[in-house]
Design a protein around this motif. Structure first.
Motif, PDB file in Angstrom:
ATOM      1  N   UNK A   1       0.826  -1.227   0.000  1.00  0.00           N
ATOM      2  CA  UNK A   1       0.000   0.000   0.000  1.00  0.00           C
ATOM      3  C   UNK A   1       0.854   1.269   0.000  1.00  0.00           C
ATOM      4  N   UNK A   2       1.564   1.499   1.090  1.00  0.00           N
ATOM      5  CA  UNK A   2       2.423   2.686   1.165  1.00  0.00           C
ATOM      6  C   UNK A   2       3.641   2.330   2.014  1.00  0.00           C
ATOM      7  N   UNK A   3       4.820   2.548   1.465  1.00  0.00           N
ATOM      8  CA  UNK A   3       6.053   2.188   2.183  1.00  0.00           C
ATOM      9  C   UNK A   3       6.299   3.161   3.333  1.00  0.00           C
ATOM     10  N   UNK A   4       7.259   2.803   4.156  1.00  0.00           N
ATOM     11  CA  UNK A   4       7.604   3.677   5.275  1.00  0.00           C
ATOM     12  C   UNK A   4       8.118   5.035   4.817  1.00  0.00           C
ATOM     13  N   UNK A   5       8.968   5.017   3.784  1.00  0.00           N
ATOM     14  CA  UNK A   5       9.517   6.296   3.311  1.00  0.00           C
ATOM     15  C   UNK A   5       8.413   7.128   2.647  1.00  0.00           C
ATOM     16  N   UNK A   6       7.494   6.459   1.970  1.00  0.00           N
ATOM     17  CA  UNK A   6       6.349   7.164   1.365  1.00  0.00           C
ATOM     18  C   UNK A   6       5.477   7.796   2.436  1.00  0.00           C
ATOM     19  N   UNK A   7       5.304   7.075   3.518  1.00  0.00           N
ATOM     20  CA  UNK A   7       4.493   7.589   4.629  1.00  0.00           C
ATOM     21  C   UNK A   7       5.159   8.808   5.266  1.00  0.00           C
ATOM     22  N   UNK A   8       6.477   8.698   5.472  1.00  0.00           N
ATOM     23  CA  UNK A   8       7.195   9.820   6.091  1.00  0.00           C
ATOM     24  C   UNK A   8       7.065  11.080   5.219  1.00  0.00           C
ATOM     25  N   UNK A   9       7.247  10.915   3.904  1.00  0.00           N
ATOM     26  CA  UNK A   9       7.143  12.079   3.001  1.00  0.00           C
ATOM     27  C   UNK A   9       5.728  12.649   3.015  1.00  0.00           C
ATOM     28  N   UNK A  10       4.732  11.760   3.043  1.00  0.00           N
ATOM     29  CA  UNK A  10       3.332  12.226   3.054  1.00  0.00           C
ATOM     30  C   UNK A  10       3.034  13.009   4.332  1.00  0.00           C
ATOM     31  N   UNK A  11       3.573  12.543   5.440  1.00  0.00           N
ATOM     32  CA  UNK A  11       3.363  13.262   6.714  1.00  0.00           C
ATOM     33  C   UNK A  11       3.957  14.667   6.653  1.00  0.00           C
ATOM     34  N   UNK A  12       5.185  14.737   6.172  1.00  0.00           N
ATOM     35  CA  UNK A  12       5.862  16.045   6.130  1.00  0.00           C
ATOM     36  C   UNK A  12       5.165  16.991   5.148  1.00  0.00           C
ATOM     37  N   UNK A  13       4.656  16.427   4.026  1.00  0.00           N
ATOM     38  CA  UNK A  13       3.909  17.268   3.061  1.00  0.00           C
ATOM     39  C   UNK A  13       2.654  17.842   3.699  1.00  0.00           C
ATOM     40  N   UNK A  14       2.085  17.101   4.660  1.00  0.00           N
ATOM     41  CA  UNK A  14       0.885  17.583   5.358  1.00  0.00           C
ATOM     42  C   UNK A  14       1.246  18.485   6.538  1.00  0.00           C
ATOM     43  N   UNK A  15       2.525  18.722   6.726  1.00  0.00           N
ATOM     44  CA  UNK A  15       2.956  19.598   7.813  1.00  0.00           C
ATOM     45  C   UNK A  15       2.974  18.925   9.178  1.00  0.00           C
ATOM     46  N   UNK A  16       2.968  17.588   9.183  1.00  0.00           N
ATOM     47  CA  UNK A  16       3.006  16.845  10.463  1.00  0.00           C
ATOM     48  C   UNK A  16       4.460  16.500  10.778  1.00  0.00           C
ATOM     49  N   UNK A  17       4.940  16.988  11.911  1.00  0.00           N
ATOM     50  CA  UNK A  17       6.368  16.857  12.232  1.00  0.00           C
ATOM     51  C   UNK A  17       6.650  15.813  13.313  1.00  0.00           C
ATOM     52  N   UNK A  18       5.743  14.871  13.516  1.00  0.00           N
ATOM     53  CA  UNK A  18       5.939  13.832  14.540  1.00  0.00           C
ATOM     54  C   UNK A  18       7.273  13.121  14.326  1.00  0.00           C
ATOM     55  N   UNK A  19       8.083  12.971  15.378  1.00  0.00           N
ATOM     56  CA  UNK A  19       9.351  12.232  15.225  1.00  0.00           C
ATOM     57  C   UNK A  19       9.100  10.841  14.628  1.00  0.00           C
TER      58      UNK A  19
END
Lengths: 120, 172
Positions: free
Chosen positions: A59-77
């Motif tokens: 579905x969505x890889x870990x790196x894809x998820x991290x990029x999607x989070x940052x694009x949404x402005x979510x900065x969770x460690x």
């Protein structure tokens, strides 16, 4: 703290949860998701304080998820707990703002070392 | 200016098998506190003389023009011992097929990951790991017929006796 474990393997989510406790990180709320896409929804609904994710997932890889989070402005460690760990992947993870990269197999000691700065 | 082709570093079957066996030993020691060791020599797989292969898991290592499959097969009891140890279950605890498949898949995944990390960087860069596949019964032997060359190495330890198998394919 609320910690989100993201891995398509039930066994590995169980192992990560158990190793967190063995590493001394007890008393935290641990929630889980089976892949990056489901995890994105859990981040929105549960607002975890730390995310531990596998790299290769359907579905969505870990790196894809991290990029999607940052694009949404979510900065969770966000850190990776993954079987693959080439230098190129580490560099890609760091460039995408991952705060640690733990390769499997791991011991509680290695996990403690990787997470010490990120778990209060 | 024409770009030079990427430098290709070849891994021999014996070299890859050695990396893989070392990787399995490392995974089992670190995650399950089970000490395994290679028994005998790496040999071509022979279904008539091989130990009973009742179940196991396999994973592809794909690279341009060539692929390898790594597998871990053994008797059901050996596979269950490895899975229970990974999941921190009691030796007498019942383990379902789904848990067994998931745990063996993770062992294979970690084993392939460690083997890849130990390859020369130029080689590792070309290798993509697939997703683990759980196989039982006669499917184990059918699966092994798919390679052009199949090598096996017996690996054993307390309550564990398994075969690490390398299926070598070319042109796929």
């Amino acid at each position: 703290m609320k910690i989100l474990i993201v891995d398509d393997s039930t066994a590995m989510r169980r192992i990560v949860r158990r190793t967190l406790e063995k590493a001394g990180f007890t008393g935290h709320e641990v929630i889980e998701a089976e892949n990056g896409a489901l995890a994105l929804a859990r981040v929105e609904s549960d607002q975890p304080d730390l995310i531990l994710a596998d790299w290769n997932m359907p579905e969505l890889s870990g790196i894809g998820m991290l990029r999607a989070l940052r694009e949404r402005g979510i900065a969770t460690p966000f850190g990776f707990v993954t079987s693959e760990g080439t230098e190129a992947m580490r560099e890609e993870a760091a460039a995408a703002s991952a705060c640690f990269f733990l390769t499997k197999p791991f011991t509680p000691e290695l996990m403690a070392e990787a997470l010490r700065e990120h778990i209060r | 200016m024409t770009a030079l082709p990427a430098k290709r570093v070849e891994v021999s079957p014996a070299g890859l098998m050695a990396l893989t066996v070392d990787a399995l030993v490392e995974v089992c020691q670190t995650m399950q506190e089970i000490t395994l060791e290679a028994r005998g020599e790496c040999a071509s797989f022979d279904a008539s003389t091989s130990n009973d292969l009742e179940c196991g898991s396999t994973i592809s290592l794909m690279r341009p023009g060539k692929s390898w499959n790594l597998a871990l097969f053994g008797r059901l009891t050996s596979c269950q011992t490895l899975a229970r140890a990974l999941l921190a279950m009691e030796p007498s605890e019942a383990i379902g097929n789904e848990e067994l498949a998931d745990a063996l898949g993770e062992i294979l995944n970690m084993m392939a990951g460690v083997a890849k990390r130990k390859m020369a960087p130029e080689e590792a860069k070309q290798v993509q790991l697939g997703l683990p596949l759980f196989i039982t019964g006669t499917e184990c032997f059918r699966y092994l017929a798919k390679g052009i060359r199949v090598y096996c190495q017996r690996v054993a330890g307390p309550a564990v006796d398994v075969e690490v198998i390398l299926v070598w394919k070319e042109g796929s």
